[in-house]
Scaffold this motif. Structure first.
Motif, PDB file in Angstrom:
ATOM      1  N   ALA A  42      11.413  17.391-121.925  1.00 14.46           N
ATOM      2  CA  ALA A  42      12.517  16.525-121.491  1.00 14.46           C
ATOM      3  C   ALA A  42      11.989  15.283-120.783  1.00 14.46           C
ATOM      4  CB  ALA A  42      13.455  17.311-120.570  1.00 14.46           C
ATOM      5  N   LEU A  43      10.877  15.430-120.077  1.00 19.96           N
ATOM      6  CA  LEU A  43      10.299  14.300-119.361  1.00 19.96           C
ATOM      7  C   LEU A  43       9.865  13.210-120.330  1.00 19.96           C
ATOM      8  CD1 LEU A  43       9.835  13.950-116.308  1.00 19.96           C
ATOM      9  CD2 LEU A  43       7.464  14.605-116.664  1.00 19.96           C
ATOM     10  N   PHE A  44       9.330  13.616-121.469  1.00 18.28           N
ATOM     11  CA  PHE A  44       8.935  12.655-122.504  1.00 18.28           C
ATOM     12  C   PHE A  44      10.156  11.878-122.990  1.00 18.28           C
ATOM     13  CE2 PHE A  44       8.263  11.672-127.025  1.00 18.28           C
ATOM     14  CZ  PHE A  44       7.119  10.906-126.942  1.00 18.28           C
ATOM     15  N   LEU A  45      11.254  12.587-123.239  1.00 19.05           N
ATOM     16  CA  LEU A  45      12.480  11.944-123.717  1.00 19.05           C
ATOM     17  C   LEU A  45      13.090  11.045-122.654  1.00 19.05           C
ATOM     18  CD1 LEU A  45      14.179  15.010-125.475  1.00 19.05           C
ATOM     19  CD2 LEU A  45      12.744  13.257-126.520  1.00 19.05           C
ATOM     20  N   ILE A  91      19.259  17.518-124.703  1.00 18.11           N
ATOM     21  CA  ILE A  91      18.645  17.347-126.019  1.00 18.11           C
ATOM     22  C   ILE A  91      17.697  18.508-126.299  1.00 18.11           C
ATOM     23  CG2 ILE A  91      17.007  15.958-127.361  1.00 18.11           C
ATOM     24  CD1 ILE A  91      19.745  14.721-127.324  1.00 18.11           C
ATOM     25  N   VAL A  92      16.897  18.886-125.311  1.00 17.90           N
ATOM     26  CA  VAL A  92      15.946  19.978-125.491  1.00 17.90           C
ATOM     27  C   VAL A  92      16.669  21.304-125.701  1.00 17.90           C
ATOM     28  CG1 VAL A  92      14.099  21.308-124.386  1.00 17.90           C
ATOM     29  CG2 VAL A  92      14.119  18.810-124.206  1.00 17.90           C
ATOM     30  N   SER A  93      17.701  21.569-124.891  1.00 13.68           N
ATOM     31  CA  SER A  93      18.398  22.853-124.997  1.00 13.68           C
ATOM     32  C   SER A  93      19.173  22.979-126.300  1.00 13.68           C
ATOM     33  CB  SER A  93      19.354  23.043-123.810  1.00 13.68           C
ATOM     34  OG  SER A  93      20.441  22.146-123.879  1.00 13.68           O
ATOM     35  N   SER A  94      19.605  21.863-126.875  1.00 16.10           N
ATOM     36  CA  SER A  94      20.428  21.918-128.079  1.00 16.10           C
ATOM     37  C   SER A  94      19.636  21.702-129.371  1.00 16.10           C
ATOM     38  CB  SER A  94      21.548  20.869-128.009  1.00 16.10           C
ATOM     39  OG  SER A  94      21.010  19.552-127.963  1.00 16.10           O
ATOM     40  N   ARG A  95      18.396  21.186-129.275  1.00 17.68           N
ATOM     41  CA  ARG A  95      17.681  20.811-130.494  1.00 17.68           C
ATOM     42  C   ARG A  95      16.283  21.405-130.629  1.00 17.68           C
ATOM     43  NH1 ARG A  95      19.218  15.881-133.469  1.00 17.68           N
ATOM     44  NH2 ARG A  95      21.422  15.607-133.052  1.00 17.68           N
ATOM     45  N   ALA A  96      15.738  21.957-129.565  1.00 12.00           N
ATOM     46  CA  ALA A  96      14.360  22.446-129.629  1.00 12.00           C
ATOM     47  C   ALA A  96      14.258  23.737-130.435  1.00 12.00           C
ATOM     48  CB  ALA A  96      13.815  22.661-128.222  1.00 12.00           C
ATOM     49  N   PHE A  97      13.199  23.850-131.209  1.00  9.57           N
ATOM     50  CA  PHE A  97      12.854  25.075-131.921  1.00  9.57           C
ATOM     51  C   PHE A  97      11.779  25.815-131.126  1.00  9.57           C
ATOM     52  CE2 PHE A  97      14.444  22.309-135.267  1.00  9.57           C
ATOM     53  CZ  PHE A  97      15.200  23.175-136.056  1.00  9.57           C
ATOM     54  N   THR A  98      11.652  27.097-131.383  1.00  8.71           N
ATOM     55  CA  THR A  98      10.546  27.872-130.831  1.00  8.71           C
ATOM     56  C   THR A  98       9.381  27.802-131.806  1.00  8.71           C
ATOM     57  OG1 THR A  98      12.043  29.384-129.682  1.00  8.71           O
ATOM     58  CG2 THR A  98       9.789  30.148-130.056  1.00  8.71           C
ATOM     59  N   ASP A  99       8.281  27.267-131.333  1.00  8.99           N
ATOM     60  CA  ASP A  99       7.115  27.033-132.195  1.00  8.99           C
ATOM     61  C   ASP A  99       6.268  28.300-132.255  1.00  8.99           C
ATOM     62  OD1 ASP A  99       4.962  26.141-133.597  1.00  8.99           O
ATOM     63  OD2 ASP A  99       4.583  24.369-132.346  1.00  8.99           O
ATOM     64  N   LEU A 100       6.465  29.088-133.302  1.00 12.30           N
ATOM     65  CA  LEU A 100       5.733  30.338-133.450  1.00 12.30           C
ATOM     66  C   LEU A 100       4.243  30.099-133.682  1.00 12.30           C
ATOM     67  CD1 LEU A 100       8.228  32.294-135.733  1.00 12.30           C
ATOM     68  CD2 LEU A 100       8.017  32.377-133.247  1.00 12.30           C
ATOM     69  N   HIS A 152      27.060  31.357-125.396  1.00 12.75           N
ATOM     70  CA  HIS A 152      25.742  30.752-125.630  1.00 12.75           C
ATOM     71  C   HIS A 152      25.882  29.498-126.492  1.00 12.75           C
ATOM     72  CE1 HIS A 152      21.354  30.692-126.438  1.00 12.75           C
ATOM     73  NE2 HIS A 152      21.715  30.278-127.642  1.00 12.75           N
ATOM     74  N   PHE A 153      26.660  29.578-127.559  1.00  9.66           N
ATOM     75  CA  PHE A 153      26.838  28.424-128.433  1.00  9.66           C
ATOM     76  C   PHE A 153      27.491  27.258-127.685  1.00  9.66           C
ATOM     77  CE2 PHE A 153      26.797  31.414-132.260  1.00  9.66           C
ATOM     78  CZ  PHE A 153      25.532  31.005-132.649  1.00  9.66           C
ATOM     79  N   LEU A 154      28.521  27.554-126.898  1.00  8.99           N
ATOM     80  CA  LEU A 154      29.223  26.480-126.199  1.00  8.99           C
ATOM     81  C   LEU A 154      28.331  25.853-125.135  1.00  8.99           C
ATOM     82  CD1 LEU A 154      31.748  24.836-125.826  1.00  8.99           C
ATOM     83  CD2 LEU A 154      32.686  26.639-124.365  1.00  8.99           C
ATOM     84  N   MET A 155      27.620  26.670-124.406  1.00  8.05           N
ATOM     85  CA  MET A 155      26.758  26.163-123.335  1.00  8.05           C
ATOM     86  C   MET A 155      25.650  25.273-123.880  1.00  8.05           C
ATOM     87  SD  MET A 155      26.103  26.171-120.084  1.00  8.05           S
ATOM     88  CE  MET A 155      25.278  26.934-118.690  1.00  8.05           C
ATOM     89  N   ASN A 156      25.007  25.694-124.958  1.00  3.01           N
ATOM     90  CA  ASN A 156      23.814  24.998-125.435  1.00  3.01           C
ATOM     91  C   ASN A 156      24.070  24.015-126.570  1.00  3.01           C
ATOM     92  OD1 ASN A 156      21.531  26.363-123.884  1.00  3.01           O
ATOM     93  ND2 ASN A 156      22.633  28.121-124.693  1.00  3.01           N
ATOM     94  N   TYR A 157      25.119  24.268-127.368  1.00  2.00           N
ATOM     95  CA  TYR A 157      25.350  23.422-128.544  1.00  2.00           C
ATOM     96  C   TYR A 157      26.721  22.750-128.543  1.00  2.00           C
ATOM     97  CZ  TYR A 157      21.428  26.311-130.060  1.00  2.00           C
ATOM     98  OH  TYR A 157      20.221  26.963-130.131  1.00  2.00           O
ATOM     99  N   GLY A 158      27.610  23.192-127.676  1.00  2.00           N
ATOM    100  CA  GLY A 158      28.892  22.510-127.546  1.00  2.00           C
ATOM    101  C   GLY A 158      29.936  22.885-128.575  1.00  2.00           C
ATOM    102  N   PHE A 159      29.870  24.097-129.144  1.00  4.60           N
ATOM    103  CA  PHE A 159      30.906  24.520-130.087  1.00  4.60           C
ATOM    104  C   PHE A 159      31.180  26.006-129.923  1.00  4.60           C
ATOM    105  CE2 PHE A 159      26.957  25.208-132.518  1.00  4.60           C
ATOM    106  CZ  PHE A 159      27.156  26.499-133.001  1.00  4.60           C
ATOM    107  N   CYS A 160      32.336  26.415-130.395  1.00  6.66           N
ATOM    108  CA  CYS A 160      32.710  27.826-130.490  1.00  6.66           C
ATOM    109  C   CYS A 160      33.116  28.127-131.919  1.00  6.66           C
ATOM    110  CB  CYS A 160      33.878  28.161-129.552  1.00  6.66           C
ATOM    111  SG  CYS A 160      33.415  28.328-127.818  1.00  6.66           S
TER     112      CYS A 160
END
Length: 570
Positions: free
Chosen positions: A141-144, A238-247, A319-327
């Motif tokens: 987030a600091l980068f953004l 942006i991070v909470s709604s768009r970041a992937f987990t890099d396996l 979880h969806f509403l908190m992080n992505y803004g939809f139900c």
């Protein structure tokens, strides 16, 4: 609000005046300078530019992949064909984004502010702030945030720079509860999400304070102090709604250019659509792979282009509403993930000491003094077994308590004799003990579920009606007294904002409200389910006259607790 005859006359007169003024103003609006708004086509062009830059490296995009405008300044991805070519049927990539293009926490660490924060947190007196699990998200987030605030710029054209230009603006994130005003948050009523939003705001605010302390302590130039809390909220969102987990990189979060604009879709939604497919994806040591699924030959696609979506995983609407803004509304697959909180506080008994000793053995503590918040889901057996155990113990008479304690001791001994780890649970209390005790326990369950439902300002039926007809069942927060309506009309008529801007805001608030109602309704469905379960059990136990009947009841209860289908009033 009750108005007298004079008040009504004045009210009508003012309304007529406002209508006349409104007509005059409608002519002058043609000369007003429109508010600057992000244009969806600009976002499409930015995304297309990003694709071309990514192609200069090792990333790959199938020629039939296109960027399209979805909503506002959001974009989506389409495959311009209703029948993908044969080579894609073999699980080949339709999109591949090279790992070198990922935006990672390391990029944030390498910035001046990231380096200052790293040194600041390494000092012994500041280690309390160094929460390891949060730091990767903070550096990302600091980068953004530094880019958004104009604290660093790159003169070289790169995929990262092009990608940052495609990110949604702050105004486009207002669907996230983090940015809701207090009036809209109250529409969540007593949902745990309301307190979760406040906790997230406070948590991210504390992160912001730590960052500013690092700026001051590490002696960074003054321009870094211009970083605002609003920008930090934007970057964290942006991070909470768009970041992937890099396996392929120790499960650290990462932003993957272009593909993070894809939306979530459920299997149920796919069945009702003729132009959407759910792609599979994975991240490995080389990068991000997006693949088309094997299309169902029996499913008819009537569109000349397929919208490509992915699954965000199995989560609750909270979880969806908190992080992505939809139900997700009225979806059978989604309902399996829903959760509700049941505050369990039970009446004092004449055998409080014995009751509490069993509760302690059950790992649940004293529920006479402190409400135990139990998270419930339909078909999730364990939590409701705990609640029923509480109720059976709380409603037990002296002889029943003695029998429960003896059985519990014997069960514990059997566990030890078998070299098993003793369970934190009064196992005998998690199954029906006797008919009389079970009746009292179910009556207690009715009381606590009814009390939980009573904490909401509206009923389940009222929420159902609102969602079916939101035009005629406006939320209380959007209703206005006559005088407030006059004031609103006056402000509307003489506002310099164009009509399109007001309509956009109105639609945005309606979407927020519908999500709030959907979320609280799903919680009420769960609580209502267990109230009806208790009612059905009580009705059966009225005719339970022998051990065979009681064993039948036990089987029915166990089957009902495992059944994911919600009960409804007949």
């Amino acid at each position: 609000m009750v108005l007298g005859s004079v008040g009504r006359s004045l009210y009508v007169a003012v309304l007529l005046l406002l209508v006349v003024l409104g007509r005059v103003r409608s002519w002058s609006l043609q000369l007003a300078k429109p508010r600057s708004q992000p244009v969806s086509t600009d976002r499409v062009h930015q995304a297309e530019s990003l694709i071309e830059t990514l192609k200069e490296g090792k990333s790959y995009f199938h020629p039939q992949v296109r960027v399209v405008s979805v909503d506002g300044d959001e974009c989506g991805i389409q495959f311009q064909s209703s029948s993908p070519p044969a080579e894609l049927a073999n699980n080949e990539d339709v999109i591949f984004v090279d790992r070198a293009e990922f935006v990672t926490p390391q990029k944030g660490i390498e910035t001046p502010l990231g380096q200052a924060l790293q040194v600041y947190l390494s000092q012994p007196r500041n280690t309390i702030y160094a929460f390891t699990e949060k730091l990767p998200h903070m550096y990302l987030a600091l980068f953004l945030a530094q880019y958004k605030q104009g604290l660093w710029q790159s003169t070289d054209r790169s995929a990262t720079m092009d990608y940052l230009e495609t990110l949604p603006s702050l105004s486009a994130l207002q669907h996230l509860p983090l940015f809701w005003d207090q009036t809209m948050l109250e529409e969540l009523q007593c949902s745990v999400l309301k307190s979760a939003v406040r906790s997230r705001r406070e948590e991210w605010k504390q992160e912001f304070v730590v960052i500013h302390n690092a700026i001051k302590t590490m002696g960074l130039p003054n321009q870094f102090r211009s970083l605002t809390l609003e920008t930090w909220y934007w970057a964290r969102s942006i991070v909470s709604s768009r970041a992937f987990t890099d396996l392929g990189n120790n499960n650290l979060p990462c932003l993957c250019p272009y593909v993070d604009m894809m939306n979530h879709v459920t299997n149920s939604q796919l069945q009702d659509s003729d132009n959407v497919v759910k792609c599979t994806w994975d991240i490995d040591g080389t990068g991000y792979h997006l693949r088309l699924p094997q299309l169902d030959d029996n499913h008819v696609y009537n569109s000349s282009s397929l919208r490509l979506e992915i699954s965000y995983g199995c989560h609750s609407n909270a979880h969806f509403l908190m992080n992505y803004g939809f139900c997700i509304q009225d979806d059978q697959e989604q309902s399996l993930e829903e959760l509700a909180t049941l505050p369990v506080i039970l009446p004092d008994s004449n055998h409080e000491e014995e009751t509490e000793s069993l509760w302690e053995a059950d790992g649940l503590g004293n529920c006479h003094q402190i409400a135990r918040n139990v998270t419930l889901g339909i078909g999730d057996v364990g939590p409701m077994e705990s609640v029923l155990s509480l109720c059976r113990v709380a409603s037990a008479h002296a002889r029943e308590l003695s029998g429960m304690k003896e059985n519990f001791v014997r069960q514990g001994q059997r566990t030890l004799d078998a070299d098993l780890i003793p369970q934190l649970g009064a196992t005998v209390c998690r199954t029906p003990f006797s008919v009389d005790n079970e009746i009292r326990a179910l009556q207690m369950l009715q009381i606590v579920t009814q009390a939980a439902l009573g904490r909401y300002a509206t009923t389940l039926d009222e929420d159902n009606a609102m969602l079916l007809d939101d035009h005629h069942n406006l939320p209380q927060t959007m209703r206005r007294s006559p005088w407030k309506m006059i004031q609103s009309l006056w402000n509307s008529l003489f506002s310099l904002a164009p009509e399109s801007g007001r309509q956009e805001e109105s639609l945005q608030r309606m979407a927020q409200w519908r999500n709030a109602v959907t979320l609280r309704r799903e919680e009420k469905k769960i609580l209502n389910h267990y109230f009806l379960l208790a009612s059905m059990g009580l009705e059966f136990l009225q005719y339970c006259t022998n051990d065979e009947h009681f064993e039948t009841y036990k089987g029915m209860l166990d089957a009902s607790l495992h059944d994911p289908e919600p009960l409804v009033m007949a």
